[in-house]
Design an enzyme around this catalytic site. Sequence first.
Site, PDB file in Angstrom:
ATOM      1  N   ARG A  97     -10.709   0.242  -7.390  1.00 42.26           N
ATOM      2  CA  ARG A  97      -9.933   0.450  -6.185  1.00 42.26           C
ATOM      3  C   ARG A  97     -10.535   1.615  -5.259  1.00 42.26           C
ATOM      4  NH1 ARG A  97      -5.270   0.406  -9.786  1.00 42.26           N
ATOM      5  NH2 ARG A  97      -4.085  -1.410  -9.402  1.00 42.26           N
ATOM      6  N   ASN A 105      -5.332   0.433  -0.530  1.00 40.27           N
ATOM      7  CA  ASN A 105      -5.957   0.931  -1.416  1.00 40.27           C
ATOM      8  C   ASN A 105      -7.142   1.542  -1.103  1.00 40.27           C
ATOM      9  OD1 ASN A 105      -4.155   0.691  -3.788  1.00 40.27           O
ATOM     10  ND2 ASN A 105      -4.723  -1.285  -4.078  1.00 40.27           N
ATOM     11  N   ARG A 108       6.841  -2.432 -13.119  1.00 40.68           N
ATOM     12  CA  ARG A 108       6.063  -3.026 -14.217  1.00 40.68           C
ATOM     13  C   ARG A 108       6.796  -2.191 -15.687  1.00 40.68           C
ATOM     14  NH1 ARG A 108       0.512  -3.079 -10.602  1.00 40.68           N
ATOM     15  NH2 ARG A 108       0.987  -5.460 -10.028  1.00 40.68           N
ATOM     16  N   HIS A 152      -2.161   5.609  -7.913  1.00 40.17           N
ATOM     17  CA  HIS A 152      -2.079   4.178  -8.457  1.00 40.17           C
ATOM     18  C   HIS A 152      -3.343   4.068  -8.869  1.00 40.17           C
ATOM     19  CE1 HIS A 152      -0.874   0.239  -8.204  1.00 40.17           C
ATOM     20  NE2 HIS A 152      -1.529  -0.053  -7.394  1.00 40.17           N
TER      21      HIS A 152
END
Length: 326
Positions: free
Chosen positions: A99, A131, A162, A186
């Site tokens: 990312r 991202n 998740r 992230h």
Amino acid sequence: MTGTVSRRKKIAMIGSGMIGGTMGYLCVLRELADVVLFDVVTGMPEGKALDDSQATSIADTNVSVTSANQYEKIAGSDVVIITAGLTKVPGKSDKEWSRNDLLPFNAKIIREVAQGVKKYCPLAFVIVVTNPLDCMVKCFHEASGLPKNMVCGMANVLDSARFRRFIADQLEISPRDIQATVIGTHGDHMLPLARYVTVSGFPLREFIKKGKMTEAKLAEIVERTKKAGGEIVRLLGQGSAYYAPALSAITMAQAFLKDEKRVLPCSVYCQGEYGLHDMFIGLPAVIGGGGIEQVIELELTHEEQECFRKSVDDVVELNKSLAALG
């Protein structure tokens, strides 16, 4: 007798790919707000808007879904959700990039989007999804000049979802009864807060004591959560997740539009919280009609602090790279 007619709420989706189109569909189902699907690719927003619009007849909802290739069409939007940008590095296989490698490509796109939002809907609540997330939120904020409380990023709602799902599957109970939060960036150094997980208000540790889950399995779930996005990419073979990311962003948008005062983890601006300044990173926050109304500080153990520091270091390095782009 005459009265004041209230203005309908409006959400602009900047980027009409799989996440953007799905967010439009969710707005149709929830009758949340009128939608503008924006994209520089001619035909994509038009097609997605037509499809989403036709769904209103089946859903029995009254939502306007329109398309745009010019920023003036997003004028007056109450919420702007940005998914525009590259999702993989051109010329590299899925194993050759991360990312973070998207930074130089997506920073340019985000800066262009920021100018459009600044000009046509400067009062909007902005949710960045592009991202590398935390760095792109900072990029948008600096380029747009919008208030800090009106700019945030979506990643931790998704990561937390998740985490909750994996725990629920292991315990064989509904994920709605799992309360779990992921903070930090992230990426590989996100921090799923296993110590704070509860099951319908009861500490997860009580379930571990009773043999419903082992510490080893919990550690495995933590690691799986960190790699969950990549797991989906590998299984699909092409593309990445879009249903859960779309719903995560819409959940945040709804919290703002309906002043729900939801506690949702997201990328927010730090003004001393956790000892951090002048950066965006994933933390639990209250989202309501005032945007990011509060950042919640949690007590972290020494081990958790060390893990969180790795997240912070990642973001700091990316922010340096962003600044170097000029």
